[in-house]
Write a protein that holds these residues in place. Structure first.
Motif, mmCIF file in Angstrom:
data_model
loop_
_atom_site.group_PDB
_atom_site.id
_atom_site.type_symbol
_atom_site.label_atom_id
_atom_site.label_comp_id
_atom_site.label_asym_id
_atom_site.label_seq_id
_atom_site.Cartn_x
_atom_site.Cartn_y
_atom_site.Cartn_z
ATOM 1 N N ASP A 45 6.165 5.098 0.014
ATOM 2 C CA ASP A 45 4.765 5.925 -0.367
ATOM 3 C C ASP A 45 5.128 6.655 -1.561
ATOM 4 O OD1 ASP A 45 3.245 4.759 1.755
ATOM 5 O OD2 ASP A 45 3.637 6.317 3.045
ATOM 6 N N ALA A 46 3.973 6.769 -2.301
ATOM 7 C CA ALA A 46 4.072 7.327 -3.532
ATOM 8 C C ALA A 46 3.118 8.493 -4.009
ATOM 9 C CB ALA A 46 4.044 6.010 -4.567
ATOM 10 N N GLY A 47 2.663 9.149 -3.050
ATOM 11 C CA GLY A 47 1.782 10.548 -3.338
ATOM 12 C C GLY A 47 0.759 10.501 -4.079
ATOM 13 N N TYR A 48 0.178 11.319 -4.598
ATOM 14 C CA TYR A 48 -1.180 11.295 -5.216
ATOM 15 C C TYR A 48 -0.892 10.830 -6.800
ATOM 16 C CZ TYR A 48 -2.231 14.528 -1.654
ATOM 17 O OH TYR A 48 -2.950 15.029 -0.453
ATOM 18 N N PRO A 49 -1.902 10.484 -7.378
ATOM 19 C CA PRO A 49 -1.939 9.759 -8.799
ATOM 20 C C PRO A 49 -1.097 10.589 -9.791
ATOM 21 C CG PRO A 49 -4.083 9.180 -7.835
ATOM 22 C CD PRO A 49 -3.373 10.228 -6.822
ATOM 23 N N TRP A 50 -1.215 12.030 -9.659
ATOM 24 C CA TRP A 50 -0.701 12.884 -10.539
ATOM 25 C C TRP A 50 0.549 13.247 -10.216
ATOM 26 C CZ3 TRP A 50 -5.257 13.714 -7.823
ATOM 27 C CH2 TRP A 50 -5.069 14.607 -6.687
ATOM 28 N N ASN A 51 1.325 12.600 -9.356
ATOM 29 C CA ASN A 51 2.699 12.971 -8.670
ATOM 30 C C ASN A 51 4.136 12.127 -9.273
ATOM 31 O OD1 ASN A 51 1.394 13.639 -5.378
ATOM 32 N ND2 ASN A 51 1.805 15.057 -7.267
ATOM 33 N N ALA A 52 3.578 11.168 -10.336
ATOM 34 C CA ALA A 52 4.699 10.354 -10.823
ATOM 35 C C ALA A 52 5.754 11.201 -11.375
ATOM 36 C CB ALA A 52 4.021 9.559 -11.747
ATOM 37 N N GLY A 80 -0.829 6.782 -4.542
ATOM 38 C CA GLY A 80 -1.599 7.253 -5.707
ATOM 39 C C GLY A 80 -0.790 7.040 -7.251
ATOM 40 N N ALA A 81 0.692 7.196 -6.943
ATOM 41 C CA ALA A 81 1.333 7.252 -8.041
ATOM 42 C C ALA A 81 2.254 5.971 -8.408
ATOM 43 C CB ALA A 81 2.591 8.649 -8.225
ATOM 44 N N ALA A 82 2.114 4.853 -7.355
ATOM 45 C CA ALA A 82 2.795 3.883 -7.466
ATOM 46 C C ALA A 82 2.555 2.906 -8.900
ATOM 47 C CB ALA A 82 2.391 2.749 -6.383
ATOM 48 N N GLU A 84 2.077 4.002 -11.847
ATOM 49 C CA GLU A 84 2.731 4.548 -12.977
ATOM 50 C C GLU A 84 4.386 4.650 -13.060
ATOM 51 O OE1 GLU A 84 3.031 8.993 -15.368
ATOM 52 O OE2 GLU A 84 1.375 8.484 -13.840
ATOM 53 N N ILE A 85 4.722 4.764 -11.594
ATOM 54 C CA ILE A 85 6.232 4.708 -11.152
ATOM 55 C C ILE A 85 6.747 3.402 -11.479
ATOM 56 C CG2 ILE A 85 8.045 4.989 -9.567
ATOM 57 C CD1 ILE A 85 6.140 7.281 -8.334
ATOM 58 N N SER A 86 6.054 2.270 -11.018
ATOM 59 C CA SER A 86 6.493 1.030 -11.243
ATOM 60 C C SER A 86 6.598 0.703 -12.692
ATOM 61 C CB SER A 86 5.354 0.031 -10.532
ATOM 62 O OG SER A 86 5.804 -1.416 -10.894
ATOM 63 N N GLY A 87 5.657 1.062 -13.673
ATOM 64 C CA GLY A 87 5.698 0.813 -14.802
ATOM 65 C C GLY A 87 6.774 1.188 -15.705
ATOM 66 N N LYS A 88 7.272 2.487 -15.038
ATOM 67 C CA LYS A 88 8.135 3.137 -15.822
ATOM 68 C C LYS A 88 9.432 2.930 -15.441
ATOM 69 C CE LYS A 88 5.495 7.266 -17.418
ATOM 70 N NZ LYS A 88 5.400 8.733 -17.185
ATOM 71 N N THR A 89 9.812 2.310 -14.139
ATOM 72 C CA THR A 89 11.123 1.975 -13.912
ATOM 73 C C THR A 89 11.297 0.533 -13.572
ATOM 74 O OG1 THR A 89 10.333 2.290 -11.201
ATOM 75 C CG2 THR A 89 11.016 4.139 -12.234
ATOM 76 N N GLY A 90 10.370 -0.551 -13.562
ATOM 77 C CA GLY A 90 10.529 -1.766 -13.243
ATOM 78 C C GLY A 90 10.437 -2.096 -11.944
ATOM 79 N N ASN A 131 -9.917 7.212 -5.213
ATOM 80 C CA ASN A 131 -9.670 5.981 -5.771
ATOM 81 C C ASN A 131 -7.990 6.102 -6.322
ATOM 82 O OD1 ASN A 131 -12.499 5.611 -5.610
ATOM 83 N ND2 ASN A 131 -12.808 6.497 -7.541
ATOM 84 N N THR A 132 -7.504 4.903 -5.719
ATOM 85 C CA THR A 132 -5.940 4.824 -6.187
ATOM 86 C C THR A 132 -6.145 4.167 -7.426
ATOM 87 O OG1 THR A 132 -5.518 4.501 -3.790
ATOM 88 C CG2 THR A 132 -3.873 3.590 -5.419
ATOM 89 N N PRO A 133 -5.048 4.529 -8.529
ATOM 90 C CA PRO A 133 -5.083 3.477 -9.844
ATOM 91 C C PRO A 133 -4.514 2.183 -9.268
ATOM 92 C CG PRO A 133 -4.085 5.802 -10.014
ATOM 93 C CD PRO A 133 -4.510 5.766 -8.315
ATOM 94 N N GLN A 134 -5.178 1.376 -9.888
ATOM 95 C CA GLN A 134 -5.095 -0.259 -9.491
ATOM 96 C C GLN A 134 -3.511 -0.687 -9.689
ATOM 97 O OE1 GLN A 134 -7.977 -2.816 -10.767
ATOM 98 N NE2 GLN A 134 -9.692 -1.708 -10.608
ATOM 99 N N ILE A 135 -3.001 -1.204 -9.120
ATOM 100 C CA ILE A 135 -1.677 -1.829 -9.237
ATOM 101 C C ILE A 135 -1.942 -3.443 -9.303
ATOM 102 C CG2 ILE A 135 0.494 -2.047 -8.148
ATOM 103 C CD1 ILE A 135 -0.190 0.169 -6.261
ATOM 104 N N THR A 136 -1.651 -3.740 -10.366
ATOM 105 C CA THR A 136 -2.035 -5.072 -10.702
ATOM 106 C C THR A 136 -1.143 -6.301 -10.116
ATOM 107 O OG1 THR A 136 -0.418 -4.985 -12.606
ATOM 108 C CG2 THR A 136 -2.762 -4.513 -13.250
ATOM 109 N N LYS A 137 0.011 -5.863 -9.998
ATOM 110 C CA LYS A 137 1.022 -6.926 -9.216
ATOM 111 C C LYS A 137 1.527 -6.180 -8.107
ATOM 112 C CE LYS A 137 4.803 -10.061 -9.913
ATOM 113 N NZ LYS A 137 5.981 -10.409 -11.025
#
Length: 239
Positions: A45-52, A80-82, A84-90, A131-137
């Motif tokens: 789990d990845a918290g709220y969108p602003w928690n990255a 929510g933050a999945a 952004e976290i995925s984008g920054k860590t791979g 609204n959860t920020p969209q995760i493309t993959k």
């Protein structure tokens, strides 16, 4: 338990070797979990969108690479933050196949179910609050899949693709919002649950696992005979 960081907004602590909890306090308390695997960390789990940033800071303090993010269900306080976290860590993002559409833009209020839950979800969507920020993959999970040392238990009801994760070696269960431990153990919040009957049936399927540590999406970790607690909860008729 050892508190590693305490801030107004969150607390970061080590529960036991290889297991950490990030407790986020605003706007409502929710947990994210870090789990050690042989190749690095799994974020559950990845918290709220602003928690990255605070989650990334916690990962950095552990000193291990983040390899994967597992979403227990597609609500914005858990996913929510999945992106952004995925984008920054791979790190790859994984979720049950039934919840993937709701991580990629579809509104869960369209799903048949408890009218109050659907109304809350629809109102939140209109107001832009749920609204959860969209995760493309997102990689697909199914019941029984293994994610490192964790086994996926499909427990639908809270959402169509809600899951728990069973760590057999540690006799620990990450249960998302299927069970909360706010003041006492209780079945997940009804006004955010689409199908309470299905939720209880999913919990019942796994009630006899020899869990001794329950790791919920909301509330502190619960140590004890979880099977007995599950049977007690399931014996109570839903409101």
């Amino acid at each position: 338990m050892a508190i590693l960081q305490r801030r107004v907004q969150h607390v970061f602590e080590q529960i036991q070797p290889g297991l950490w909890r990030i407790t986020i306090h605003f706007p409502a308390t929710v947990n994210c979990w870090l789990w050690q695997e042989s190749d690095g960390l799994t974020l559950i789990d990845a918290g709220y969108p602003w928690n990255a940033k605070l989650i990334l800071d916690a990962i950095e303090s552990v000193g291990q690479p983040l390899r994967r993010i597992v979403i227990t269900h597609a609500h914005p306080d858990h996913a929510g933050a999945a992106a952004e976290i995925s984008g920054k860590t791979g790190a790859i993002v994984l979720a049950h196949e039934a919840d993937i559409p709701y991580l990629q833009g579809r509104c869960m209020s369209e799903v048949p179910g408890f009218w109050l839950c659907r109304a809350v979800l629809k109102a939140g969507q209109i107001l832009g609050m749920l609204n959860t920020p969209q995760i493309t993959k997102v990689e697909r999970l199914r019941d029984g899949d293994a994610v490192g040392q964790l086994r996926v238990l499909h427990t639908p009801g809270h959402t169509p693709g809600s899951i728990s994760l069973w760590a057999e070696e540690k006799q620990a269960m990450f249960c998302g919002d299927n069970i909360c431990s706010l003041y006492s153990l209780q079945v997940g919040v009804p006004w955010f649950t689409l199908d309470p009957v299905a939720q209880r049936a999913g919990i019942a399927k796994h009630a006899n696992l020899p869990a001794q540590l329950l790791l919920p999406g909301h509330g502190p970790a619960f140590l004890g005979d979880i099977a007995d607690e599950f049977q007690r909860l399931l014996a109570v008729e839903p409101a």
